[in-house]
Design a protein around this motif. Structure first.
Motif, PDB file in Angstrom:
ATOM      1  N   GLY A  36       0.711  -1.260  -0.111  1.00 36.88           N
ATOM      2  CA  GLY A  36       0.035  -0.152   0.016  1.00 36.88           C
ATOM      3  C   GLY A  36       1.015   1.180  -0.010  1.00 36.88           C
ATOM      4  O   GLY A  36       0.363   2.442  -0.356  1.00 36.88           O
ATOM      5  N   ILE A  37       2.021   1.145   0.289  1.00 35.59           N
ATOM      6  CA  ILE A  37       2.929   2.516   0.420  1.00 35.59           C
ATOM      7  C   ILE A  37       3.172   2.896  -0.846  1.00 35.59           C
ATOM      8  O   ILE A  37       3.234   4.069  -1.014  1.00 35.59           O
ATOM      9  CB  ILE A  37       4.023   2.200   1.214  1.00 35.59           C
ATOM     10  N   GLY A  38       3.414   2.163  -1.855  1.00 33.43           N
ATOM     11  CA  GLY A  38       3.765   2.633  -3.170  1.00 33.43           C
ATOM     12  C   GLY A  38       2.573   3.194  -4.006  1.00 33.43           C
ATOM     13  O   GLY A  38       2.798   4.318  -4.250  1.00 33.43           O
ATOM     14  N   ASP A  39       1.444   2.679  -3.711  1.00 32.16           N
ATOM     15  CA  ASP A  39       0.203   3.385  -4.110  1.00 32.16           C
ATOM     16  C   ASP A  39       0.132   4.606  -3.492  1.00 32.16           C
ATOM     17  O   ASP A  39      -0.233   5.599  -4.158  1.00 32.16           O
ATOM     18  CB  ASP A  39      -0.878   2.368  -3.895  1.00 32.16           C
ATOM     19  N   LEU A  40       0.471   4.892  -2.344  1.00 35.70           N
ATOM     20  CA  LEU A  40       0.391   6.007  -1.509  1.00 35.70           C
ATOM     21  C   LEU A  40       1.305   7.273  -2.057  1.00 35.70           C
ATOM     22  O   LEU A  40       1.039   8.432  -2.487  1.00 35.70           O
ATOM     23  CB  LEU A  40       0.505   5.982  -0.077  1.00 35.70           C
ATOM     24  N   CYS A  41       2.333   6.599  -2.345  1.00 34.51           N
ATOM     25  CA  CYS A  41       3.556   7.606  -2.973  1.00 34.51           C
ATOM     26  C   CYS A  41       2.990   8.065  -4.246  1.00 34.51           C
ATOM     27  O   CYS A  41       3.077   9.277  -4.684  1.00 34.51           O
ATOM     28  CB  CYS A  41       4.743   6.864  -3.095  1.00 34.51           C
ATOM     29  N   HIS A  42       2.569   7.220  -5.139  1.00 30.83           N
ATOM     30  CA  HIS A  42       2.009   7.192  -6.527  1.00 30.83           C
ATOM     31  C   HIS A  42       0.884   8.459  -6.641  1.00 30.83           C
ATOM     32  O   HIS A  42       0.589   9.165  -7.195  1.00 30.83           O
ATOM     33  CB  HIS A  42       1.738   6.245  -7.392  1.00 30.83           C
ATOM     34  N   GLN A  43       0.146   8.264  -5.502  1.00 36.46           N
ATOM     35  CA  GLN A  43      -1.083   9.069  -5.335  1.00 36.46           C
ATOM     36  C   GLN A  43      -0.659  10.746  -5.262  1.00 36.46           C
ATOM     37  O   GLN A  43      -1.253  11.584  -5.616  1.00 36.46           O
ATOM     38  CB  GLN A  43      -1.966   8.672  -4.177  1.00 36.46           C
ATOM     39  N   TYR A  44       0.558  10.720  -4.425  1.00 34.20           N
ATOM     40  CA  TYR A  44       0.837  12.238  -4.314  1.00 34.20           C
ATOM     41  C   TYR A  44       2.092  12.571  -5.200  1.00 34.20           C
ATOM     42  O   TYR A  44       2.899  13.450  -4.874  1.00 34.20           O
ATOM     43  CB  TYR A  44       1.288  12.295  -2.662  1.00 34.20           C
ATOM     44  N   GLY A  45       2.185  11.872  -6.347  1.00 35.07           N
ATOM     45  CA  GLY A  45       3.343  12.176  -7.235  1.00 35.07           C
ATOM     46  C   GLY A  45       4.651  12.136  -7.011  1.00 35.07           C
ATOM     47  O   GLY A  45       5.800  12.722  -7.161  1.00 35.07           O
ATOM     48  N   CYS A  46       4.973  10.989  -6.038  1.00 37.14           N
ATOM     49  CA  CYS A  46       6.234  10.468  -5.349  1.00 37.14           C
ATOM     50  C   CYS A  46       6.784   9.348  -5.673  1.00 37.14           C
ATOM     51  O   CYS A  46       5.934   8.544  -5.878  1.00 37.14           O
ATOM     52  CB  CYS A  46       6.192  10.808  -3.694  1.00 37.14           C
ATOM     53  N   LEU A  47       8.348   9.254  -5.918  1.00 41.94           N
ATOM     54  CA  LEU A  47       8.888   7.939  -6.188  1.00 41.94           C
ATOM     55  C   LEU A  47       9.072   7.250  -4.788  1.00 41.94           C
ATOM     56  O   LEU A  47       9.300   7.684  -3.784  1.00 41.94           O
ATOM     57  CB  LEU A  47      10.047   8.358  -6.717  1.00 41.94           C
ATOM     58  N   PHE A  48       8.972   5.842  -4.969  1.00 40.52           N
ATOM     59  CA  PHE A  48       8.872   4.978  -3.727  1.00 40.52           C
ATOM     60  C   PHE A  48      10.403   4.402  -3.801  1.00 40.52           C
ATOM     61  O   PHE A  48      10.539   3.554  -4.756  1.00 40.52           O
ATOM     62  CB  PHE A  48       7.959   4.033  -3.752  1.00 40.52           C
ATOM     63  N   LEU A  49      11.308   4.642  -2.895  1.00 40.59           N
ATOM     64  CA  LEU A  49      12.758   4.219  -2.629  1.00 40.59           C
ATOM     65  C   LEU A  49      12.722   3.221  -1.729  1.00 40.59           C
ATOM     66  O   LEU A  49      12.453   3.681  -0.621  1.00 40.59           O
ATOM     67  CB  LEU A  49      13.823   5.329  -2.875  1.00 40.59           C
ATOM     68  N   VAL A  50      13.162   2.005  -1.910  1.00 37.80           N
ATOM     69  CA  VAL A  50      13.200   0.986  -0.540  1.00 37.80           C
ATOM     70  C   VAL A  50      14.808   0.325  -0.532  1.00 37.80           C
ATOM     71  O   VAL A  50      15.184   0.055  -1.746  1.00 37.80           O
ATOM     72  CB  VAL A  50      12.205  -0.031  -1.015  1.00 37.80           C
ATOM     73  N   ASP A  51      15.193   0.230   0.650  1.00 39.39           N
ATOM     74  CA  ASP A  51      16.371  -0.298   0.838  1.00 39.39           C
ATOM     75  C   ASP A  51      16.029  -1.823   1.335  1.00 39.39           C
ATOM     76  O   ASP A  51      15.506  -1.975   2.232  1.00 39.39           O
ATOM     77  CB  ASP A  51      17.052   0.457   1.877  1.00 39.39           C
ATOM     78  N   CYS A  52      16.527  -2.752   0.603  1.00 38.02           N
ATOM     79  CA  CYS A  52      16.092  -4.204   0.915  1.00 38.02           C
ATOM     80  C   CYS A  52      17.713  -5.082   1.103  1.00 38.02           C
ATOM     81  O   CYS A  52      17.470  -6.226   0.779  1.00 38.02           O
ATOM     82  CB  CYS A  52      15.502  -4.726  -0.138  1.00 38.02           C
ATOM     83  N   VAL A  53      18.599  -4.327   1.516  1.00 32.75           N
ATOM     84  CA  VAL A  53      19.769  -4.945   1.724  1.00 32.75           C
ATOM     85  C   VAL A  53      19.973  -6.191   2.460  1.00 32.75           C
ATOM     86  O   VAL A  53      20.543  -7.244   2.377  1.00 32.75           O
ATOM     87  CB  VAL A  53      21.049  -3.894   2.235  1.00 32.75           C
ATOM     88  N   ALA A  54      19.204  -6.087   3.672  1.00 23.43           N
ATOM     89  CA  ALA A  54      19.232  -6.998   4.797  1.00 23.43           C
ATOM     90  C   ALA A  54      18.023  -8.187   4.602  1.00 23.43           C
ATOM     91  O   ALA A  54      18.019  -8.970   5.417  1.00 23.43           O
ATOM     92  CB  ALA A  54      19.018  -6.321   6.127  1.00 23.43           C
ATOM     93  N   SER A  55      17.019  -7.590   3.706  1.00 26.49           N
ATOM     94  CA  SER A  55      15.824  -8.453   3.361  1.00 26.49           C
ATOM     95  C   SER A  55      15.755  -9.373   2.203  1.00 26.49           C
ATOM     96  O   SER A  55      14.954 -10.304   2.179  1.00 26.49           O
ATOM     97  CB  SER A  55      14.584  -7.478   3.576  1.00 26.49           C
ATOM     98  N   MET A  56      16.264  -8.922   1.209  1.00 28.46           N
ATOM     99  CA  MET A  56      15.955  -9.536  -0.075  1.00 28.46           C
ATOM    100  C   MET A  56      16.676 -10.940  -0.103  1.00 28.46           C
ATOM    101  O   MET A  56      17.755 -11.320   0.369  1.00 28.46           O
ATOM    102  CB  MET A  56      16.725  -8.513  -1.126  1.00 28.46           C
ATOM    103  N   GLY A  57      15.742 -11.694  -0.352  1.00 29.37           N
ATOM    104  CA  GLY A  57      15.723 -13.382  -0.401  1.00 29.37           C
ATOM    105  C   GLY A  57      15.444 -13.870   0.804  1.00 29.37           C
ATOM    106  O   GLY A  57      15.234 -15.115   0.871  1.00 29.37           O
ATOM    107  N   GLY A  58      15.299 -13.038   1.944  1.00 35.14           N
ATOM    108  CA  GLY A  58      14.905 -13.728   3.181  1.00 35.14           C
ATOM    109  C   GLY A  58      13.487 -13.355   3.761  1.00 35.14           C
ATOM    110  O   GLY A  58      13.216 -13.903   4.643  1.00 35.14           O
ATOM    111  N   ALA A  59      12.969 -12.576   2.900  1.00 38.69           N
ATOM    112  CA  ALA A  59      11.395 -12.039   3.384  1.00 38.69           C
ATOM    113  C   ALA A  59      10.773 -11.849   1.974  1.00 38.69           C
ATOM    114  O   ALA A  59      11.348 -11.299   1.011  1.00 38.69           O
ATOM    115  CB  ALA A  59      11.443 -10.933   4.038  1.00 38.69           C
TER     116      ALA A  59
END
Length: 415
Positions: free
Chosen positions: A190-213
């Motif tokens: 839901g956060i990405g949709d909220l960002c786009h609703q307000y004309g905002c890019l959504f940047l996510v750090d997944c260094v510690a999570s990618m492949g594990g969640a």
């Protein structure tokens, strides 16, 4: 016996070095360092801190392949394979997907430097050190930074994020999916949709999570996503997968000013990685060839196991670990079970003990690395990372045994 060309060349060079002696006095003012008279032999340790992780033999072997040119056709094939592997790991069809030559910090700067210009508004969700560092980086390039903060171990509700987006109207929002300093896994739906609703890019750090969640870049509306090679992927540090959505590319390629970093300029990197549909690639920098060998093999191992299977393995191993810790009387830092990062567990420092003594004892006695806190969790927690090949019940049993031993033998104050 036939000597291959490389051996012959090496023998010739060695012979020349031996015979380059003369009776003249040396012009060198700095002598040969005595420490380099012998090779370095790295100790084997169980790397159960927040990263880097242990590297499996087949990834080490891949990195030991002969060096080829960074602009050779075989290198371009390897880079194409890496791109496909990242698209799978991120669950994205973004064409502009590649690996930055550097660690996760380099990817963070690549994202911010290309998506932002001086004066752009940024909203940073700060609930650990990575939000703090994103704030620092954005301020350095002249962005107007606003933050929302949660206490260490806490998360944000979508309503809180929506209010901040409505108030500040940023061009970009930053959030760490896996906050390794506090052990938090932040929900993304839901956060990405909220960002786009307000004309905002959504940047996510997944260094510690990618492949594990579970993580779905396209479905969750993430515009820029990056990770590091040394966590769940179990590759050596030094390469950082990253991906930009078409929306992010639109912003990055229609700038008024050049990015502050030539090395991280997305236009150059897109061409270097063959992502811009141009007929030829132009030299930009010398990529870390051996690191790319290793990264390709790491992504191949993830694909062999299967992404969903990797997510499930990390979840079940983390739950087994958490139960073992609680059975010992230790308390977890993140109270909400659904918000616990399955790759990096934060444990409240046992009352009466010096956490530094515990980590030192475990390293010295059991050859196991565990870490203390970082940033806002410094002095509050112990951090244990069980990522990639290290995510197993056997690893958990080893760590639990080390903790039991430490609690028995380390000094405990009476206070």
């Amino acid at each position: 016996m036939k000597i291959n060309l490389l051996d012959e060349m090496w023998n010739l060079c060695s012979s020349r070095l031996v015979h380059r002696r003369s009776g003249t006095m040396s012009s060198l003012s700095v002598p040969k360092p005595a420490c380099l008279n012998k090779p370095f032999v790295a100790p084997h340790r169980f790397m159960f801190g927040p990263g880097p992780s242990n590297v499996p033999p087949r990834i080490l072997e891949a990195g030991a392949n002969p060096i080829i040119g960074h602009m050779h056709p075989e290198m371009f094939e390897i880079m194409s394979d890496i791109k496909s592997g990242i698209q799978y790991a991120f669950q994205t069809q973004n064409n502009l997907t590649f690996a930055v030559s550097g660690t996760g910090h380099t990817a963070m700067e690549c994202a911010l430097f290309n998506a932002l210009e001086p004066g752009d508004g940024v909203l940073v969700a700060v609930n650990g050190i990575w939000g703090e560092r994103a704030t620092d980086m954005a301020e350095r390039i002249g962005a107007k930074v606003n933050t929302i903060s949660a206490p260490p171990g806490g998360c944000f509700t979508n309503d809180e994020i929506k209010k901040a987006l409505s108030k500040h109207r940023p061009a970009l929002m930053f959030l760490a999916h896996g906050e390794s300093s506090t052990g938090v896994l932040h929900a993304l739906d839901g956060i990405g949709d909220l960002c786009h609703q307000y004309g905002c890019l959504f940047l996510v750090d997944c260094v510690a999570s990618m492949g594990g969640a579970p993580l779905y870049m396209d479905k969750q509306g993430i515009d820029i996503l990056y990770t590091g090679s040394q966590k769940v992927l179990n590759a050596p540090p030094g390469s950082a997968p990253i991906s930009f959505s078409p929306r992010a590319c639109q912003k990055a390629f229609n700038r008024r000013t050049k990015p502050v970093s030539f090395f991280l300029d997305l236009a150059w990197l897109a061409n270097y990685w063959g992502c811009d549909d141009k007929p030829a690639r132009t030299y930009h920098h010398t990529g870390p060839v051996s690191a790319f060998y290793s990264l390709r093999e790491a992504l191949r191992m993830l694909a062999e196991e299967g992404l969903e299977e990797s997510w499930e393995r990390h979840r079940t191993v983390a739950e087994y670990f958490h139960s073992g810790l609680e059975d010992m009387g230790l308390k977890l830092f993140v109270k909400d079970k659904s918000s616990r990062l399955p790759t990096v567990t934060t444990i409240l420092a046992p009352p009466g003990y010096d956490w530094k003594e515990i980590t030192s004892f475990i390293m010295k006695t059991h050859n196991v690395e565990v870490s203390g806190g970082l940033g806002p969790s410094a002095g509050l927690v112990l951090r244990v990372g069980l990522m990639g090949c290290n995510s197993s019940r056997a690893s958990v049993d080893m760590v639990l045994s080390a903790f039991r031993d430490a609690l028995q033998h380390c000094h405990k104050s009476k206070v």
